[in-house]
Design a protein around this motif. Structure first.
Motif, PDB file in Angstrom:
ATOM      1  N   THR A   1       0.317  -1.092   0.111  1.00 21.35           N
ATOM      2  CA  THR A   1      -0.272   0.123   0.363  1.00 21.35           C
ATOM      3  C   THR A   1       1.105   1.337  -0.087  1.00 21.35           C
ATOM      4  O   THR A   1       0.382   2.505  -0.323  1.00 21.35           O
ATOM      5  CB  THR A   1      -1.085  -0.234   0.986  1.00 21.35           C
ATOM      6  OG1 THR A   1      -0.223   0.248   2.395  1.00 21.35           O
ATOM      7  CG2 THR A   1      -1.711  -1.307   0.772  1.00 21.35           C
TER       8      THR A   1
ATOM      9  N   HIS B   1       2.894   2.640  -1.860  1.00 25.54           N
ATOM     10  CA  HIS B   1       3.475   3.473  -3.108  1.00 25.54           C
ATOM     11  C   HIS B   1       2.073   3.954  -3.474  1.00 25.54           C
ATOM     12  O   HIS B   1       1.725   5.039  -3.993  1.00 25.54           O
ATOM     13  CB  HIS B   1       3.193   2.112  -4.213  1.00 25.54           C
ATOM     14  CG  HIS B   1       4.104   2.880  -5.155  1.00 25.54           C
ATOM     15  ND1 HIS B   1       4.869   4.265  -5.189  1.00 25.54           N
ATOM     16  CD2 HIS B   1       3.532   3.194  -6.899  1.00 25.54           C
ATOM     17  CE1 HIS B   1       5.143   4.773  -6.832  1.00 25.54           C
ATOM     18  NE2 HIS B   1       4.305   3.806  -7.241  1.00 25.54           N
ATOM     19  N   VAL B   2       1.009   3.262  -2.870  1.00 29.61           N
ATOM     20  CA  VAL B   2      -0.879   4.048  -3.353  1.00 29.61           C
ATOM     21  C   VAL B   2      -0.155   4.915  -1.981  1.00 29.61           C
ATOM     22  O   VAL B   2      -1.139   6.661  -2.751  1.00 29.61           O
ATOM     23  CB  VAL B   2      -1.880   3.384  -3.021  1.00 29.61           C
ATOM     24  CG1 VAL B   2      -2.902   3.546  -3.026  1.00 29.61           C
ATOM     25  CG2 VAL B   2      -1.513   2.344  -4.653  1.00 29.61           C
ATOM     26  N   TYR B   3       0.108   5.209  -0.966  1.00 28.48           N
ATOM     27  CA  TYR B   3      -0.083   6.678  -0.139  1.00 28.48           C
ATOM     28  C   TYR B   3       0.509   7.455  -0.675  1.00 28.48           C
ATOM     29  O   TYR B   3       0.568   8.615  -0.246  1.00 28.48           O
ATOM     30  CB  TYR B   3      -0.351   6.375   1.047  1.00 28.48           C
ATOM     31  CG  TYR B   3      -1.401   5.224   1.739  1.00 28.48           C
ATOM     32  CD1 TYR B   3      -2.470   5.822   1.513  1.00 28.48           C
ATOM     33  CD2 TYR B   3      -1.003   4.274   2.520  1.00 28.48           C
ATOM     34  CE1 TYR B   3      -3.598   5.369   2.217  1.00 28.48           C
ATOM     35  CE2 TYR B   3      -2.624   3.208   2.867  1.00 28.48           C
ATOM     36  CZ  TYR B   3      -4.171   3.759   2.872  1.00 28.48           C
ATOM     37  OH  TYR B   3      -4.324   3.301   3.343  1.00 28.48           O
TER      38      TYR B   3
ATOM     39  N   ASN C   1       1.925   8.733  -3.410  1.00 27.84           N
ATOM     40  CA  ASN C   1       0.626   8.929  -4.539  1.00 27.84           C
ATOM     41  C   ASN C   1       0.275   9.767  -4.054  1.00 27.84           C
ATOM     42  O   ASN C   1      -0.251  11.168  -4.516  1.00 27.84           O
ATOM     43  CB  ASN C   1       0.541   8.057  -5.987  1.00 27.84           C
ATOM     44  CG  ASN C   1       1.504   7.356  -6.901  1.00 27.84           C
ATOM     45  OD1 ASN C   1       2.801   8.069  -6.474  1.00 27.84           O
ATOM     46  ND2 ASN C   1       1.018   6.410  -6.753  1.00 27.84           N
ATOM     47  N   LYS C   2      -0.871   9.348  -3.584  1.00 33.35           N
ATOM     48  CA  LYS C   2      -1.722  10.063  -2.706  1.00 33.35           C
ATOM     49  C   LYS C   2      -1.246  11.519  -2.032  1.00 33.35           C
ATOM     50  O   LYS C   2      -1.777  12.845  -1.923  1.00 33.35           O
ATOM     51  CB  LYS C   2      -2.713   9.667  -1.764  1.00 33.35           C
ATOM     52  CG  LYS C   2      -4.399  10.720  -0.561  1.00 33.35           C
ATOM     53  CD  LYS C   2      -5.240  10.384  -1.685  1.00 33.35           C
ATOM     54  CE  LYS C   2      -6.075  10.939  -1.235  1.00 33.35           C
ATOM     55  NZ  LYS C   2      -7.144  11.003  -1.794  1.00 33.35           N
TER      56      LYS C   2
END
Lengths: 90, 239
Positions: free
Chosen positions: B30, B32-34, B36-37
């Motif tokens: 997770t 990488h997603v965070y 980006n967020k």
């Protein structure tokens, strides 16, 4: 999404059990193969990721795009079907 | 540019929280997603160049904002996007920020109705000014009090309360009324005793007439009983 595919309805209509990742709406042969290569062989592993992201559809779409190169429509479809499955069975 | 990958998991989570986003567990999958967020959340403040990252999601956001930029361009900057970039680069404001905002102040200060209504209101970048509204009594778990100190009283009720404070109680008023009535009655009796007024005179004369009639009735009945019904009764009954 206003209209839902047959695949979507099939997945949302019952517990996912041990269904493969390709049973998810929006995940076809190609994306399914990419996901399996990264260890996401069952639908419930993708569900686990969806839950880790706190059922946030936006973040899940980002993750699915990153992980298997899905486009927005495919990722959105998968996110929607997991969200509805959670609403029914979680 | 900020290197988010050097942040620890907790720092990343804390930074997301600072931007008002509650992150879930930050794991290998997770993270990488965070990142980006967080990058997206930090964009309005950072000096990131446009289209800096190759991510599909970011591209979508950037292209979206560019469209808005062209549409919402006010009259002074009516040429192209590049002119807006020149203008804002002098002010060291990111192009993305200045273009995405409606810029309500400078081009049309007079036509803003809200500004006319509230001239003393502070200008905010979004044009939305939040003012504290009066709390709703008893709402949101506040205890219901029966006396609210700040409740404005209408002038009428205030006057009524003032009057009620000054007034004597009702039973005292009744007592005074009774005493006065009694006093008047006593006075009337005293006057009646001392001086004969016309009413008593009339009453007295009536009494005398009645007595006389009774005497007349009594006298014939004892002396000539058989004649009485024929001769004497009609005039008496006529009286």
């Amino acid at each position: 999404m206003s209209t839902t595919s047959q695949k979507h309805r099939d997945f949302v209509g019952e517990p996912m059990g041990d269904k493969p990742v390709t049973a998810l709406s929006g995940i076809g042969e190609v994306l399914g193969k990419k996901l399996e290569d990264q260890g996401y062989d069952k639908a419930y592993t993708v569900l686990g990721q969806f839950l880790l992201l706190r059922k946030d559809g936006e973040l899940f779409v980002d993750w699915l795009k990153d992980t298997c190169g899905a486009n927005s429509k495919q990722a959105g479809s998968c996110s929607q079907c997991l969200k509805e499955w959670c609403d029914s069975f979680l | 540019m900020w290197d988010l990958s050097r942040l620890s998991d907790e720092d990343l989570k804390g930074r997301l929280l600072q931007h008002g986003f509650q992150a879930g567990p930050i794991t290998a999958t997770t993270r990488h997603v965070y990142e980006n967020k967080l990058r997206r959340l930090m964009e309005p403040q950072s000096q990131m160049p446009q289209n800096g990252s190759g991510d599909g999601g970011d591209d979508a956001i950037y292209s979206d904002s560019e469209e808005e930029e062209v549409q919402e361009e006010p009259e002074p900057h009516a040429e192209t996007v590049t002119s807006a970039e020149k203008d804002t680069s002098d002010n060291r404001v990111p192009t993305f920020l200045s273009a995405s905002l409606p810029v309500p102040e400078e081009p049309e200060p007079v036509t803003d109705v809200l500004m006319e209504i509230f001239p003393e209101m502070e200008k905010t970048p979004t044009g939305i000014a939040a003012t504290r509204r009066r709390p709703i009594k008893g709402a949101a778990g506040r205890p219901v009090k029966f006396q609210y100190p700040d409740t404005p009283m209408s002038p009428n009720t205030a006057d009524q309360q003032e009057v009620q404070h000054r007034q004597v109680p009702l039973w005292v008023q009744l007592l005074i009324f009774l005493i006065l009535t009694l006093l008047l009655y006593v006075t009337y009796l005293a006057i009646e005793d001392t001086a004969e007024n016309p009413v008593t005179l009339l009453l007295g004369s009536l009494n005398q007439v009645a007595e006389a009639v009774e005497e007349q009735l009594a006298a014939p009945s004892s002396e000539e009983a058989p004649v009485m019904p024929d001769a004497d009764v009609p005039p008496v009954s006529g009286m």
